[in-house]
Design a protein around this motif. Structure first.
Motif, PDB file in Angstrom:
ATOM      1  N   GLU A   1       0.455  -1.122   0.141  1.00 58.57           N
ATOM      2  CA  GLU A   1       0.170   0.299  -0.265  1.00 58.57           C
ATOM      3  C   GLU A   1       0.703   1.680  -0.183  1.00 58.57           C
ATOM      4  O   GLU A   1       0.528   2.761  -0.692  1.00 58.57           O
ATOM      5  N   GLU A   2       2.188   1.635  -0.355  1.00 60.31           N
ATOM      6  CA  GLU A   2       2.820   2.981   0.606  1.00 60.31           C
ATOM      7  C   GLU A   2       3.438   3.145  -0.853  1.00 60.31           C
ATOM      8  O   GLU A   2       3.600   4.275  -1.414  1.00 60.31           O
TER       9      GLU A   2
ATOM     10  N   ARG B   1      -1.584   8.787  -4.213  1.00 57.39           N
ATOM     11  CA  ARG B   1      -2.033   9.185  -3.220  1.00 57.39           C
ATOM     12  C   ARG B   1      -3.141   9.986  -4.361  1.00 57.39           C
ATOM     13  O   ARG B   1      -2.330  10.646  -4.722  1.00 57.39           O
ATOM     14  N   VAL B   2      -4.048   9.354  -3.944  1.00 53.81           N
ATOM     15  CA  VAL B   2      -5.072  10.021  -5.229  1.00 53.81           C
ATOM     16  C   VAL B   2      -5.808  11.585  -4.574  1.00 53.81           C
ATOM     17  O   VAL B   2      -6.211  12.102  -3.977  1.00 53.81           O
TER      18      VAL B   2
ATOM     19  N   GLN C   1       9.414  11.518   2.311  1.00 53.56           N
ATOM     20  CA  GLN C   1       9.742  12.581   1.008  1.00 53.56           C
ATOM     21  C   GLN C   1       8.352  11.825  -0.069  1.00 53.56           C
ATOM     22  O   GLN C   1       8.226  12.831  -0.851  1.00 53.56           O
ATOM     23  N   VAL C   2       7.353  11.379   0.082  1.00 54.49           N
ATOM     24  CA  VAL C   2       6.274  11.077  -0.711  1.00 54.49           C
ATOM     25  C   VAL C   2       5.348  11.856   0.489  1.00 54.49           C
ATOM     26  O   VAL C   2       5.108  12.631  -0.712  1.00 54.49           O
ATOM     27  N   GLU C   3       5.094  12.989   1.436  1.00 57.80           N
ATOM     28  CA  GLU C   3       4.415  13.687   1.688  1.00 57.80           C
ATOM     29  C   GLU C   3       4.921  15.062   0.845  1.00 57.80           C
ATOM     30  O   GLU C   3       3.698  15.893   0.181  1.00 57.80           O
ATOM     31  N   ALA C   4       6.212  14.898   0.874  1.00 56.28           N
ATOM     32  CA  ALA C   4       6.951  16.358   0.410  1.00 56.28           C
ATOM     33  C   ALA C   4       6.219  16.052  -1.322  1.00 56.28           C
ATOM     34  O   ALA C   4       6.145  17.486  -1.292  1.00 56.28           O
TER      35      ALA C   4
ATOM     36  N   CYS D   1       4.059  19.403  -3.298  1.00 54.83           N
ATOM     37  CA  CYS D   1       4.026  19.696  -4.261  1.00 54.83           C
ATOM     38  C   CYS D   1       3.584  19.598  -5.658  1.00 54.83           C
ATOM     39  O   CYS D   1       3.033  20.880  -6.046  1.00 54.83           O
ATOM     40  N   ARG D   2       2.770  18.483  -5.583  1.00 51.56           N
ATOM     41  CA  ARG D   2       2.003  18.442  -6.926  1.00 51.56           C
ATOM     42  C   ARG D   2       0.431  18.866  -6.659  1.00 51.56           C
ATOM     43  O   ARG D   2       0.201  19.293  -7.328  1.00 51.56           O
ATOM     44  N   TRP D   3       0.504  18.544  -5.574  1.00 48.75           N
ATOM     45  CA  TRP D   3      -0.933  19.336  -5.476  1.00 48.75           C
ATOM     46  C   TRP D   3      -0.913  20.604  -5.481  1.00 48.75           C
ATOM     47  O   TRP D   3      -2.125  21.228  -5.589  1.00 48.75           O
TER      48      TRP D   3
END
Length: 420
Positions: free
Chosen positions: A4-5, A9-10, A88-91, A95-97
């Motif tokens: 799942e990692e 993320r949608v 880094q995934v959240e970062a 930045c995408r969002w």
């Protein structure tokens, strides 16, 4: 079995509520405070602000950094994640969002309960297209805003990483070295280092052209100003290149008409610097001072700029901006107070008899490269220059004699000039 990692993320379904706020305190030791949705102070942000104050950063810098931190903590709140557990995934997702999400439309300050411009507009709603002036901001965050946010958050986590109060790795890393090798592995020690590596999730920012107001539009805008105070302010802004807040903080003692100087407190360094101004600025200032001489408190340490309505008080930035907005609205333009600084800088930089280092000193730039951007011509000047070039080419190289069968009047409409 799918890990799942590694499932992306949608972000299109993510709802980021406007929780928390950046509040001003009026305390010089803590000019701003970042609070969460419950109104509690966010401790990691408070420690970072204290570090910035200790480094001599002005309150305006704390406000700018605080807005970036507010976006980040709101994003983490939507993910139900604690700040020191971000990876880094959240970062990367942040930045995408930030690059694709729609900016929130805040209520107009005159209509806090709705009914005003932009008060009930949903994100992405159609916005009024401004007239001549700076380009409309659009309904998404600009690339420079995203880049600034990424830099601030990387510095925020670097601070806590050094203090030992944050995660062991910075969620906002630097870009990978080219070819997978060590950075600067083949650097010549006898040569200076080039710029540092950029952030991995930092978008590319296009160098912006100076937002100089054309002379004809400035003359029309100046004619719409309603008082001697407003004319004096604009004349000083457009001739000294001072920032709006710097000039508004001047006192009566800071004006020296004999030397044609006005002293301002620099935003970045906090140092007092005298700036030369145009003679007409002092003329408008004298007319304004005569008008309010019996209405405002006398004294050399009193504010130079006052409101024109009772009760008289020192003129604030928001009031000065409202004054300039009213002049813009009467012409259908959309220039800002900071565009006056750009206009002054562009006029100075385009004068071949004025050294660029003098322009750098007047503007208070730490680096000459910042001043060099004003050497780039604005779009209107480039278009006018190219059209003049084509007109000269037409006079030097007239259109050749057309082949038989072409009507001269048609060619005249197409190419202009006197056709044979």
């Amino acid at each position: 079995m799918v890990n799942e990692e590694h499932i992306p993320r949608v972000l299109s379904e993510l709802v980021v509520p406007p929780s928390g706020a950046l509040k001003t305190t009026g305390n010089p030791f803590e000019p701003y405070r970042l609070v969460d949705g419950a109104g509690e102070t966010i401790g990691p942000a408070a420690a970072f602000f204290a570090e910035l104050v200790a480094c001599g950063r002005p309150a305006t810098t704390l406000r700018s950094y605080g807005m970036d931190l507010l976006r980040w903590f709101r994003f983490l709140s939507a993910l139900e994640l604690v700040w020191d557990q971000a990876t880094q995934v959240e970062a990367r997702d942040f930045c995408r969002w930030l690059q694709v999400t729609l900016k929130p439309v805040l209520p107009h300050w005159r209509y806090p309960d709705g009914g005003g411009p932009g008060s009930d507009a949903a994100p992405g709603a159609a916005r009024e297209i401004p007239g001549p002036g700076k380009a409309p901001g659009g309904d998404r965050y600009a690339a420079v805003t995203v880049a600034h946010c990424e830099s601030v958050l990387r510095g925020f986590y670097d601070f806590h990483l050094e203090a030992g109060t944050g995660p062991m790795l910075n969620p906002f890393p630097l870009a990978r070295a080219r070819g997978g090798t060590r950075a600067r592995a083949h650097h010549n020690p006898m040569e200076p280092f080039s710029g540092q590596r950029r952030g991995r999730y930092r978008p590319k920012v296009v160098t912006r052209a100076p937002r100089a107001i054309p002379d004809d539009q400035f003359d029309r805008l100046f004619a719409r100003l309603g008082s001697h105070r407003d004319r004096a302010l604009v004349a000083f802004w457009v001739s000294t290149g001072a920032r709006a807040s710097e000039l508004l903080g001047a006192t009566v003692a800071d004006v020296d008409p004999g030397q044609q100087l006005i002293t301002v407190l620099r935003k970045g360094t906090g140092a007092l610097q005298p700036l030369p101004a145009a003679p007409d600025a002092f003329v408008w200032l004298r007319l304004y001072q005569t008008q309010v001489s019996d209405l405002v408190p006398p004294g050399r340490d009193e504010p130079l700029w006052w409101t024109l309505r009772r009760p008289f008080r020192a003129l604030t930035y928001d009031a000065a901006r409202a004054m300039f907005d009213r002049a813009n609205a009467s012409l259908g333009t959309d220039w800002s107070l900071h565009d006056l600084r750009h206009t002054a800088a562009y006029r100075m930089a385009q004068d071949p008899k004025m050294p660029l280092t003098d322009v750098q000193w007047v503007l208070g730039h730490a680096f000459l490269s910042t001043t060099q951007r004003y050497l780039n011509p604005v779009t209107e000047d480039v278009i006018a220059g190219v059209l003049a070039f084509h007109a000269r080419q037409l006079l030097r190289d007239p259109v050749p004699t057309p082949a038989p069968g072409y009507r001269p009047e048609s060619l005249q409409i197409l190419f202009g000039g006197n056709q044979p």
